[in-house]
Design a protein around this motif. Structure first.
Motif, PDB file in Angstrom:
ATOM      1  N   LEU A  96       0.864  -1.176   0.000  1.00 38.67           N
ATOM      2  CA  LEU A  96       0.000   0.000   0.000  1.00 38.67           C
ATOM      3  C   LEU A  96       0.900   1.224   0.000  1.00 38.67           C
ATOM      4  CD1 LEU A  96      -2.776  -1.054   2.556  1.00 38.67           C
ATOM      5  CD2 LEU A  96      -3.066  -0.719   0.098  1.00 38.67           C
ATOM      6  N   VAL A  97       0.632   2.133  -0.898  1.00 34.38           N
ATOM      7  CA  VAL A  97       1.495   3.292  -1.088  1.00 34.38           C
ATOM      8  C   VAL A  97       0.893   4.512  -0.412  1.00 34.38           C
ATOM      9  CG1 VAL A  97       2.501   4.831  -2.828  1.00 34.38           C
ATOM     10  CG2 VAL A  97       2.350   2.378  -3.273  1.00 34.38           C
ATOM     11  N   GLU A  98       1.752   5.244   0.257  1.00 28.73           N
ATOM     12  CA  GLU A  98       1.334   6.524   0.832  1.00 28.73           C
ATOM     13  C   GLU A  98       2.403   7.548   0.486  1.00 28.73           C
ATOM     14  OE1 GLU A  98       0.952   6.474   5.057  1.00 28.73           O
ATOM     15  OE2 GLU A  98       0.197   8.524   5.161  1.00 28.73           O
ATOM     16  N   GLY A  99       2.188   8.265  -0.596  1.00 25.76           N
ATOM     17  CA  GLY A  99       3.204   9.205  -1.050  1.00 25.76           C
ATOM     18  C   GLY A  99       4.466   8.460  -1.436  1.00 25.76           C
ATOM     19  N   ASN A 100       5.579   8.807  -0.768  1.00 29.55           N
ATOM     20  CA  ASN A 100       6.838   8.123  -1.043  1.00 29.55           C
ATOM     21  C   ASN A 100       7.072   6.944  -0.109  1.00 29.55           C
ATOM     22  OD1 ASN A 100       7.560   9.911  -3.125  1.00 29.55           O
ATOM     23  ND2 ASN A 100       8.313  11.412  -1.609  1.00 29.55           N
ATOM     24  N   THR A 101       6.090   6.678   0.740  1.00 31.19           N
ATOM     25  CA  THR A 101       6.243   5.593   1.710  1.00 31.19           C
ATOM     26  C   THR A 101       5.503   4.360   1.228  1.00 31.19           C
ATOM     27  OG1 THR A 101       6.327   7.220   3.487  1.00 31.19           O
ATOM     28  CG2 THR A 101       5.911   4.933   4.127  1.00 31.19           C
ATOM     29  N   ASN A 102       6.202   3.240   1.293  1.00 29.19           N
ATOM     30  CA  ASN A 102       5.594   1.963   0.920  1.00 29.19           C
ATOM     31  C   ASN A 102       5.310   1.135   2.172  1.00 29.19           C
ATOM     32  OD1 ASN A 102       5.835   2.503  -1.846  1.00 29.19           O
ATOM     33  ND2 ASN A 102       7.938   1.738  -1.869  1.00 29.19           N
ATOM     34  N   HIS A 103       4.095   0.677   2.282  1.00 26.77           N
ATOM     35  CA  HIS A 103       3.740  -0.236   3.374  1.00 26.77           C
ATOM     36  C   HIS A 103       3.671  -1.630   2.777  1.00 26.77           C
ATOM     37  CE1 HIS A 103       2.846   3.223   5.893  1.00 26.77           C
ATOM     38  NE2 HIS A 103       2.140   3.726   4.892  1.00 26.77           N
ATOM     39  N   ASP A 104       4.695  -2.412   3.071  1.00 31.60           N
ATOM     40  CA  ASP A 104       4.857  -3.696   2.395  1.00 31.60           C
ATOM     41  C   ASP A 104       4.723  -4.875   3.351  1.00 31.60           C
ATOM     42  OD1 ASP A 104       5.361  -2.405   0.068  1.00 31.60           O
ATOM     43  OD2 ASP A 104       7.489  -2.963  -0.069  1.00 31.60           O
ATOM     44  N   VAL A 105       4.210  -5.950   2.807  1.00 30.42           N
ATOM     45  CA  VAL A 105       4.405  -7.275   3.401  1.00 30.42           C
ATOM     46  C   VAL A 105       5.089  -8.098   2.329  1.00 30.42           C
ATOM     47  CG1 VAL A 105       3.351  -9.351   4.336  1.00 30.42           C
ATOM     48  CG2 VAL A 105       2.384  -7.118   4.889  1.00 30.42           C
ATOM     49  N   ARG A 106       6.227  -8.664   2.686  1.00 26.71           N
ATOM     50  CA  ARG A 106       7.031  -9.362   1.683  1.00 26.71           C
ATOM     51  C   ARG A 106       7.213 -10.816   2.114  1.00 26.71           C
ATOM     52  NH1 ARG A 106      12.884  -7.100  -0.511  1.00 26.71           N
ATOM     53  NH2 ARG A 106      13.121  -8.606  -2.228  1.00 26.71           N
ATOM     54  N   LEU A 107       7.043 -11.686   1.175  1.00 29.40           N
ATOM     55  CA  LEU A 107       7.188 -13.104   1.501  1.00 29.40           C
ATOM     56  C   LEU A 107       7.651 -13.885   0.285  1.00 29.40           C
ATOM     57  CD1 LEU A 107       3.740 -14.866   1.576  1.00 29.40           C
ATOM     58  CD2 LEU A 107       3.936 -12.468   0.982  1.00 29.40           C
TER      59      LEU A 107
END
Lengths: 141, 130
Positions: A96-107
């Motif tokens: 989920l993107v918020e401006g230049n910030t990425n909220h990631d779940v990586r697997l």
């Protein structure tokens, strides 16, 4: 600033490549618990067992004009003549993107099922399901 | 080494029987001969679910110390280790072996099932013998 996330903020990356024409993704994390209740106890008690991560995504079956078709690439993880090998994992990032910030779940995951179809009056799309293997490799939500 | 003092997750108890020989006569009637005055062959099954491997090892150590199924031992009395009988609110003698002059021995090896890393489930079957 307050922020409500919507599908406009969603991204899906497979092996580092942001997938085009993704219509949805979902991720489920679960924890198995092991019961440790003994005779004489009045309440049940548990210890943590193993975790599991799985999810699904839908991509439009779309050719961007340069020959790139992310849905086809994902489908080929399962639809292959040689069979699936142990090395056929993918690096999934659900974002989920918020401006230049990425909220990631990586697997790291295996794509465990794929389906695609064509129908009159419908846009062809590919549905994929994936099963995580091992621990999450990144969480920045 | 005493029987491990852990509370089981579940317990079942079979009260055993007196040494009786039963015969069927040709006319269908039953003849029973009582060969002893003490009940024996009681069985207790104990399940310890999701215990640590260190706790599971206590049963293996105890089994080894008892020379497997050879040596008899007491698992509980009113005065000592009662963990195996936790939850039983009647007389402990009722689900024991000692009141009839019996002692428990292992009926078979403890069964250890590894559930996840560091966590195991142990099942122990005991039999009361004179």
């Amino acid at each position: 600033m307050a922020k409500v996330y919507t599908g406009r903020d969603g991204r899906l990356l497979i092996d580092g490549t942001e997938q085009i024409k993704v219509t949805n993704w979902s991720l489920t994390g679960s924890l198995e618990v092991l019961e440790t209740t003994t005779l004489g106890d009045d309440q049940r008690s548990y210890v943590p067992g193993v975790q599991e991560f799985s999810g699904s995504a839908t991509l439009l079956y779309y050719n961007d004009g340069t020959g790139r078709n992310d849905a086809a690439t994902a489908l080929k993880k399962v639809l292959k003549i040689a069979g699936v090998q142990g090395t056929d994992t993918v690096d999934m990032r659900l974002r989920l993107v918020e401006g230049n910030t990425n909220h990631d779940v990586r697997l790291t995951a295996y794509i465990t099922s794929v389906s695609f179809s064509a129908g009159v009056g419908e846009v062809s799309s590919a549905q994929i399901s994936f099963q995580g293997t091992g621990a999450l490799t990144g969480v920045t939500i | 080494m005493a029987f491990p003092s852990l509370r089981p997750s579940s317990r079942s108890f079979d009260a055993g029987d007196y040494p009786i020989k039963t015969y069927k006569t040709q006319n269908g009637s039953e003849v029973r001969i009582l060969y002893g005055n003490r009940r024996t062959n009681m069985k207790m099954a104990l399940s310890y679910e999701n215990i640590t491997d260190a706790q599971a090892e206590l049963f293996l150590d105890h089994y080894d110390e008892m020379k497997g199924t050879f040596t008899t031992f007491a698992i509980a009395s009113q005065l000592q280790n009662v963990a195996a009988k936790t939850g039983w609110e009647g007389s402990h003698d009722a689900i024991g072996a000692g009141a009839s002059g019996n002692a428990y021995r292992y009926e078979g090896p403890p069964q250890v099932q590894q559930v996840r890393s560091g966590i195991s489930t142990v099942t122990v079957n005991l039999i009361g013998v004179l």
